[in-house]
Every structure is written in C-alpha cells, then in structure tokens.
Design an enzyme around this catalytic site. Structure first.
Site, PDB file in Angstrom:
ATOM      1  N   LYS A   1      10.264 -33.418  26.148  1.00 37.42           N
ATOM      2  CA  LYS A   1       9.767 -32.823  27.400  1.00 37.42           C
ATOM      3  C   LYS A   1       9.143 -31.456  27.120  1.00 37.42           C
ATOM      4  CE  LYS A   1      10.141 -32.503  32.200  1.00 37.42           C
ATOM      5  NZ  LYS A   1      10.852 -31.769  33.233  1.00 37.42           N
TER       6      LYS A   1
ATOM      7  N   ASN B   1      -3.966 -31.233  35.854  1.00 39.68           N
ATOM      8  CA  ASN B   1      -3.581 -31.750  34.533  1.00 39.68           C
ATOM      9  C   ASN B   1      -4.621 -32.689  33.912  1.00 39.68           C
ATOM     10  OD1 ASN B   1      -1.313 -30.324  35.034  1.00 39.68           O
ATOM     11  ND2 ASN B   1       0.048 -32.073  35.309  1.00 39.68           N
TER      12      ASN B   1
END
Ligand SMILES: NC(=O)c1ccc[n+]([C@@H]2O[C@H](COP(=O)([O-])OP(=O)(O)OC[C@H]3O[C@@H](n4cnc5c(N)ncnc54)[C@H](OP(=O)(O)O)[C@@H]3O)[C@@H](O)[C@H]2O)c1
Length: 306
Positions: free
Chosen positions: A180, A198
């Site tokens: 992560k 993003n």
C-alpha cells in the site's frame, strides 16, 4: 443548556472506539453503530457536541456517541483514524482508554510513532481500501474496499464484518502495508504536485515520473519484505491509478484545502528506510522538497493561516 442529544453520553465502557471523526472515522462509525456500541473521539468538546447533534453520512443523518479527546471513555479496542501528523496525540488519547489493542488504519507508516506514544499491550497498523471524503459538513462514502488487520486484532476484524464491511486478518501485514505504501508514495505526491486526478498520472508527461518513483522505491521496499518484482510493482500502481482514475488523491485534497499532507508518513518513511539501508532515492527526495514547498506556500497564504 445542551439539547438532550448533544449531551455527553454516559462514559460507559465500549467494545470499540474510533479516534478521529473525519471522513473515514465517521464512515466506519456510522456502519458499526447499528450493530454495536462504538465511541467516536473528536478533537474537542465543541466538535463532539456538534457531532452528537447529527451529521450527514451518506444518505442518512448519523448521531454518534461522540466524546471529546480530553475525556474519552474506556474501550476494549481502539481504531486510530486521524491524519498521520496527529498520530502522537491520538496515541496518548488511546493510552488513556486502557484498551487491549490499538489499531491504526492510517495511510503511510505510523505504527512506530503510535507505539512510541502508546502503552497498550498491542499496537499495530493495518490497511484499508474503504473510502470516504468530506463534502462541506457531510461525509460521503467513495467506494467499498477491504480492511486487513494484523494477527492479534481478530476481534476488530469480526466487529467490522459484523457491520457488513469486508475485513480479515492478514498474516503478512508487513508485506501488505509495504504494497500500500508503494502505491501511496507513487500516486499521492505526484497528484498533489500536478493537481491532477489519479488517472492523469498514467498519461504523458506524468507517466515517466510515476514509473520512476516506483522503480526507485522498489529496492528499498523489497529489502523490508515487499515481494513484488518491477513488473508486478508497476502493474499494481497502474491498476490503482486506473481503478481510481477520477479520484483526487488525499494529498491533493489536503494541498487544495491548505491542510498539512501525510508526506512525512509516506515519502518520509521511504526516505528514512533508504537512508538506513544506503539506497539512493533522488526523485523521491526531490518530490519531498517540492511538496514541502507547496505546503509552506499554502500555509503562508491568508487561507492557510486562517
Ligand atoms: N478517507 C479515505 O478514503 C481514506 C482511505 C484510506 C485511508 N485513509 C487514512 O485514514 C486516516 C484518516 O483519513 P480521513 O480522510 O478520515 O481524514 P480526515 O477527514 O482529515 O479526518 C481526520 C480527523 O481526525 C481528527 N483529529 C485530529 N486530531 C485529533 C485528535 N487529537 N483527537 C481527535 N480527533 C482528531 C480531525 O479533526 P478536525 O476535523 O477537528 O481537524 C479529523 O476530523 C488518514 O491517515 C488517511 O490517509 C483515509
């Protein structure tokens, strides 16, 4: 005089408490509250009283059992959902709640800081891909995800599942956290620097920088237990950028709102690992300097000081 619903609830003992009544803390609390007593710890008494009066979470008005950080109840388990910069304070509050365990579900690496300020028997960090964001006074869920907790936090996973959330114990939580972190340290600072959603990071001119950040970070993270090769690491980051193409990364949201970012727990964590292991990560170092400059500029503006 307080309205009855805004009075401090009886300081009973709770099976679960959440420190941090922001986007994710309110989202989790609203899901859990119909199934079990959950205490929500807000920054101060004023904020706790406002929350007890009701807050819109998704489609419904939620009236949490909210407490001020100065006077938290005791609880068996505590989930920390403040921003990384507020971790030390949250750890001190958690200690006063005399819990069996304290679980961070924050982004970045915060477990060490939490342990340094918290004396609970178990203090550790899981990860979550649940999403929520603040829209004025409201909190809106931004997509169901999964929460992974370390061994020892089985009761927390069980409570989350009981509330209909996807949650499980991950035996190799270190590896999961690093995976992560890889995604966060590639996507978050670039989204904040270029002020793009993003998905735009997958296109020129940003793509080359995105891939450079992944390639540079990989040897450092692999030395700490990440088991991805370069192809898999790039695929992981590209996959998240594609799946969240229209989202604004949290670091971009923070920069736009003039709030401090979680840079130190994300890029800063990588730099500390790189320094300790003798790895060169010049692009991450440059990114850190640039994001810091943006933060300072935002803070120096009338809005940031406001
Ligand atoms: N939101 C997501 O979708 C998401 C997903 C995965 C992981 N995360 C991680 O989860 C963490 C929380 O994120 P978020 O989006 O929920 O942030 P957020 O909306 O900014 O919420 C953080 C909350 O913590 C409160 N707080 C700060 N210091 C406190 C203290 N000493 N005592 C009690 N409360 C305190 C803040 O209060 P004030 O409002 O008064 O400042 C704020 O309400 C971050 O590490 C984030 O990276 C978030």
């Amino acid at each position: 005089m307080d309205h009855p619903t805004t009075r401090t609830p009886e300081a009973a003992h709770f099976p679960l408490a959440i420190i941090g009544a922001g986007a994710l803390g309110l989202h989790f609390a609203a899901r859990l509250a119909p199934r079990l007593p959950v205490a929500l710890i807000a920054r101060n008494a004023e904020r706790a009283a406002a929350l007890r009066g009701g807050v819109e979470v998704g489609e419904a008005v939620f009236r949490p059992r909210a407490f001020a950080a100065e006077a938290p109840p005791t609880a068996d388990w505590v989930i920390v959902l403040v921003k990384a910069g507020d971790t030390a304070r949250a750890a001190e509050i958690a200690t006063r709640m005399r819990p069996l365990g304290v679980l961070s579900l924050q982004n970045g690496l915060t477990a060490e800081l939490l342990r340094a300020h918290c004396t609970a028997a178990q203090v550790d960090q899981g990860i979550t891909t649940e999403g929520a964001y603040r829209d004025g006074g409201r909190v809106l869920p931004s997509g169901a995800g999964e929460t992974l907790v370390p061994v020892g936090f089985e009761p927390v996973a069980e409570m989350l599942r009981c509330a209909g959330l996807q949650a499980r114990v991950e035996p190799d939580i270190v590896r999961a956290r690093l995976a992560k972190l890889l995604v966060n340290l590639a996507i978050n600072p670039l989204a904040a620097l270029f002020r793009v959603p993003n998905g735009a990071l997958l296109e020129p001119p940003h793509r080359a920088l995105l891939d450079t950040l992944v390639r540079e970070a990989l040897p450092v993270l692999r030395a700490h237990g990440l088991d991805l090769d370069e192809r898999a690491a790039l695929a992981r980051v590209h996959g998240v950028a594609t799946a969240t193409a229209r989202n604004r990364a949290s670091m971009l949201q923070d920069v736009l709102a003039g709030r401090p970012t979680e840079l130190d727990a994300i890029t800063g964590a990588l730099l500390r690992m790189a320094d300790a292991g003798g790895f060169e990560v010049p692009t991450h170092r440059a990114v850190q300097t640039l994001v810091r400059a943006i933060e300072r500029a935002a803070f120096d503006s009338p809005r940031g000081r406001g």
